[in-house]
Design an enzyme around this catalytic site. Sequence first.
Site, PDB file in Angstrom:
ATOM      1  N   HIS A   1       0.820  -1.367  -0.024  1.00 52.00           N
ATOM      2  CA  HIS A   1      -0.114   0.090  -0.177  1.00 52.00           C
ATOM      3  C   HIS A   1       0.868   1.230   0.105  1.00 52.00           C
ATOM      4  O   HIS A   1       2.047   1.229   0.292  1.00 52.00           O
ATOM      5  CB  HIS A   1      -0.831  -0.036   1.151  1.00 52.00           C
ATOM      6  CG  HIS A   1      -0.257   0.073   2.671  1.00 52.00           C
ATOM      7  ND1 HIS A   1       0.118  -1.127   3.055  1.00 52.00           N
ATOM      8  CD2 HIS A   1       0.108   1.104   3.201  1.00 52.00           C
ATOM      9  CE1 HIS A   1       0.679  -0.846   4.313  1.00 52.00           C
ATOM     10  NE2 HIS A   1       0.528   0.405   4.543  1.00 52.00           N
TER      11      HIS A   1
ATOM     12  N   ARG B   1       4.003  -7.569  17.799  1.00 57.50           N
ATOM     13  CA  ARG B   1       5.032  -6.245  17.487  1.00 57.50           C
ATOM     14  C   ARG B   1       4.172  -5.039  17.688  1.00 57.50           C
ATOM     15  O   ARG B   1       2.956  -4.900  17.373  1.00 57.50           O
ATOM     16  CB  ARG B   1       5.028  -6.375  15.894  1.00 57.50           C
ATOM     17  CG  ARG B   1       5.684  -5.307  14.985  1.00 57.50           C
ATOM     18  CD  ARG B   1       5.476  -5.522  13.731  1.00 57.50           C
ATOM     19  NE  ARG B   1       6.081  -4.680  12.627  1.00 57.50           N
ATOM     20  CZ  ARG B   1       5.678  -3.449  12.381  1.00 57.50           C
ATOM     21  NH1 ARG B   1       4.510  -3.122  12.934  1.00 57.50           N
ATOM     22  NH2 ARG B   1       6.444  -2.791  11.536  1.00 57.50           N
TER      23      ARG B   1
ATOM     24  N   HIS C   1       4.764   0.037   0.143  1.00 61.58           N
ATOM     25  CA  HIS C   1       5.248  -0.863   1.128  1.00 61.58           C
ATOM     26  C   HIS C   1       4.515  -1.677   1.821  1.00 61.58           C
ATOM     27  O   HIS C   1       3.250  -1.584   1.314  1.00 61.58           O
ATOM     28  CB  HIS C   1       5.857  -0.061   2.123  1.00 61.58           C
ATOM     29  CG  HIS C   1       5.138   0.955   2.863  1.00 61.58           C
ATOM     30  ND1 HIS C   1       4.619   2.044   2.464  1.00 61.58           N
ATOM     31  CD2 HIS C   1       4.149   0.522   4.030  1.00 61.58           C
ATOM     32  CE1 HIS C   1       3.438   2.725   3.129  1.00 61.58           C
ATOM     33  NE2 HIS C   1       3.399   1.811   4.297  1.00 61.58           N
TER      34      HIS C   1
ATOM     35  N   ASP D   1       0.887   5.054   1.509  1.00 60.74           N
ATOM     36  CA  ASP D   1      -0.009   5.638   2.834  1.00 60.74           C
ATOM     37  C   ASP D   1      -0.690   6.907   2.338  1.00 60.74           C
ATOM     38  O   ASP D   1      -1.926   7.235   2.999  1.00 60.74           O
ATOM     39  CB  ASP D   1       0.932   6.075   3.782  1.00 60.74           C
ATOM     40  CG  ASP D   1       1.665   5.032   4.686  1.00 60.74           C
ATOM     41  OD1 ASP D   1       1.041   3.881   4.471  1.00 60.74           O
ATOM     42  OD2 ASP D   1       2.317   5.292   5.473  1.00 60.74           O
TER      43      ASP D   1
END
Length: 140
Positions: free
Chosen positions: A51, A119, A109, A53
């Site tokens: 995607h 995480r 990314h 941002d």
Amino acid sequence: LCRDVRQRIQQRIAQVFGLSSSAMYLTKPTFFSRMNSTAAKTTHDEYWHPHVDKVTYGSFDYTSLLYLSDYSKDFGGGRFVFMDADSNRTVEPRAGRVSFFTSGSENLHRVEKVQWGTRFAITISFTCDPQHAIGDPLLA
């Protein structure tokens, strides 16, 4: 603490990209993420898809990630991957590491699926459009 961290990240982004930090504004969504190996509930939870941002969030001009946990110690998978035509570049999260980048199509990314553990990261995003500015989050 949140304001101080945001200001330090904002100043560093401005320095690296040759901007005035006063021309950058915090924008939404700025969020805390907790990723583990459980199934996604919504499409926004499917962080492993490539995607951009700026496309996903609209107001983002600069994206930063502050990692709060360590790759291979606290979780497996979950590395941040910049997807380039020539080859991918991978960031291994470490607690305290900050990565930042322009939010446009030049930085396609994804994040690898988390295989085990959890995480943790904070996404702090900036805009150059004052109409999309928000104030620093207030903690209750």
